[in-house]
Design an enzyme around this catalytic site. Structure first.
Site, PDB file in Angstrom:
ATOM      1  N   ASN A  23       6.468   4.690  61.042  1.00  0.00           N
ATOM      2  CA  ASN A  23       6.859   4.913  59.678  1.00  0.00           C
ATOM      3  C   ASN A  23       5.834   4.764  58.454  1.00  0.00           C
ATOM      4  OD1 ASN A  23       9.101   6.327  60.795  1.00  0.00           O
ATOM      5  ND2 ASN A  23      10.615   4.586  59.878  1.00  0.00           N
ATOM      6  N   CYS A 116      19.708  16.187  60.845  1.00  0.00           N
ATOM      7  CA  CYS A 116      19.576  15.908  62.414  1.00  0.00           C
ATOM      8  C   CYS A 116      20.672  14.820  62.689  1.00  0.00           C
ATOM      9  CB  CYS A 116      18.119  14.712  62.486  1.00  0.00           C
ATOM     10  SG  CYS A 116      18.493  13.387  61.585  1.00  0.00           S
ATOM     11  N   ARG A 121      20.076  14.945  55.586  1.00  0.00           N
ATOM     12  CA  ARG A 121      18.461  14.657  55.167  1.00  0.00           C
ATOM     13  C   ARG A 121      17.947  15.565  54.509  1.00  0.00           C
ATOM     14  NH1 ARG A 121      16.598  11.589  59.613  1.00  0.00           N
ATOM     15  NH2 ARG A 121      15.010  10.995  58.227  1.00  0.00           N
ATOM     16  N   ARG A 397      10.067   8.650  70.516  1.00  0.00           N
ATOM     17  CA  ARG A 397       9.600   8.855  69.208  1.00  0.00           C
ATOM     18  C   ARG A 397       9.269   7.891  68.232  1.00  0.00           C
ATOM     19  NH1 ARG A 397      13.556  11.748  65.648  1.00  0.00           N
ATOM     20  NH2 ARG A 397      11.654  11.480  64.138  1.00  0.00           N
TER      21      ARG A 397
END
Ligand code: EPZ
Length: 422
Positions: A23, A116, A121, A397
């Site tokens: 991130n 998601c 989001r 991911r």
């Protein structure tokens, strides 16, 4: 589809180095397009989200090269302002390209990233912030076109400390005319990393890590080299896995200051934690103690990205714990799967009431998102018997080869794929 097969009951032991932060790397890679030249980023983790970001940079005209954990981005020829829809749909963090493309080309065409498994989001705070800097935003269906003849500094107040919106506005403002002040900014360590990177490129930003960030526009940014911070969520995930298996592990290349709230909660659960600069030792020899109440919230509070993982630990505690999730409205998808493994968890609106049980039992479970998947792996490590975790692409991911990391710590875990079985 690939699966992870775990024989539970083995305490984790040994040492592992924590890889770079997903991130932090994603916005920093996006920001590379704002400098005309070759940028070297070190300590970039080998993750599928990073691969998608590199595909997007190439689609925009960049040359990219990966040499292990080093990535080279040459943005000399960025010419394309359209982000391919199929790449947008693969990773919502494509949204981080908005600020940089507006700053570099004055135009960006992209698509609503959509929700998601963990929530809606929305991106309204991103769009409102960019509009405050002078961008014209046209939405038709899921397509969004942003244009800006010129970006001008502004005072922007976020009504929620959105991590992504803070980062997008920072990137759009670095070459805007004049001063931008972001009030109500998110305070995550990844935002500080972005500020350090942008300032290394010649930007003039102060305040990241606090709720007020000030950016004075500069005419251009220069290529540079930079090293990404360690991934605090990967570190927190392994800390919880060590506690859940009554193990004793050492994490290298961590930043304990990024994990203050998680360390506090784990100590309340009876976990022993010793810190020596960028090394942390985590050990536990007994069942965890219940933690009366954990509330996830923006940094420096307890991170939502560790919520599903800590729930696994507390499902083995001697008593009742409560977790209130305040960041994402859909982040309890792992509860059904944990219940199938024997956990006793009741959800009431945004709170989970976890009554500890003597043990969890292996089962075949499905990962629904990145962190829920990691939580199910922890549950498998702690459970009696065999656990099969499906849909492991979610986990890939954010965790580079999670089964190798855990095998290195003594876990009995293998990745199987339809074609070959390890
Ligand atoms: C970042 O997502 C992280 N992702 C997330 O990590 C993390 O969970 C989240 O911050 C919170 O810490 C990356 O950095 C790539 P937000 P982001 O904008 O930026 C609402 C992981 O597992 N919101 O702070 O999308 C939103 O709906 C991922 O690594 C708006 O309403 O998070 C959510 O409820 C998952 N409007 C809340 O704010 C907006 O314009 C937090 O979102 C933006 C957000």
């Amino acid at each position: 589809m690939e699966k992870l097969v775990i024989e539970g009951g083995k305490p984790l032991s040994g040492a592992v180095r924590i890889h770079g932060a997903k991130n932090a790397a994603l916005p920093i890679l996006a920001a590379c397009i704002m400098a005309e030249g070759e940028i070297t980023i070190e300590n970039v983790p080998d993750l599928s989200d990073i691969d998608v970001m590199l595909d997007i940079l190439k689609a925009l005209g960049c040359r990219t090269e990966r040499r292990g954990e080093q990535i080279i981005v040459d943005a000399l020829k960025v010419c394309e302002h359209h982000i391919p829809e199929h790449l947008m749909s693969q990773m919502r963090s494509s949204i981080f390209l908005m600020g940089p493309l507006l700053a570099r080309l004055g135009r960006v065409e992209l698509y609503q990233p959509g929700g998601c498994a963990i929530g809606e989001r929305k991106i309204d705070l991103h769009l409102r912030g960019l509009a405050a800097l002078g961008a014209v935003i046209e939405e038709s269906g899921s397509k969004i076109v942003c244009t800006a003849e010129e970006l001008t500094g502004a005072e922007i107040a976020l009504d929620y400390p959105s991590v992504g919106a803070t980062e997008n506005i920072m990137m759009a403002a670095v070459m805007a005319k004049g001063r931008t002040i972001i009030a109500g900014a998110a305070r995550e360590p990844e935002i500080q990393d972005l500020q350090h990177f942008l300032n290394r490129m010649g930007a003039r930003i102060i305040g990241a890590g606090t709720d007020t960030i000030t950016i004075d526009g500069v005419p251009e940014l220069m290529p540079c080299s930079y090293r990404i911070i360690p991934d605090r969520i990967v570190a927190g995930t392994l800390m919880i896995a060590a506690a859940a298996t009554k193990g004793n592990i050492t994490l290298e290349n961590v930043c304990p200051a990024h994990l203050t709230s998680a360390i506090h909660v784990l100590k309340r659960a009876g976990v022993q934690i010793a810190i020596d600069d960028d090394i942390m030792n985590i050990s536990s020899h007994a069942r965890p103690k219940p933690v009366e109440r954990i509330v996830t919230a923006p940094h420096p509070s307890f991170p939502t990205d560790l919520q599903s993982q800590i729930m696994v630990l507390l499902s083995l505690a001697d008593g009742v714990s409560i977790i209130k999730e305040t960041v994402f409205e859909g982040r309890f998808k792992h509860v059904d799967e944990l219940t199938r493994m024997g956990a006793d968890i009741r959800i009431d609106l945004s709170s989970a009431f976890i009554r500890g049980v003597p043990r969890l039992y292996g089962a075949t479970v499905e990962a629904t998102d990145l962190r829920a998947g990691a939580a199910l792996v922890i549950a498998g490590l702690a459970a009696q018997g065999t656990t099969v975790v499906e849909q492991v692409h979610h986990i890939d991911r954010g965790y580079a080869r999670i089964e190798q990391m855990l095998r290195h710590l003594g876990a009995n875990i293998v990745r199987t794929s339809p074609v070959t079985t390890e």
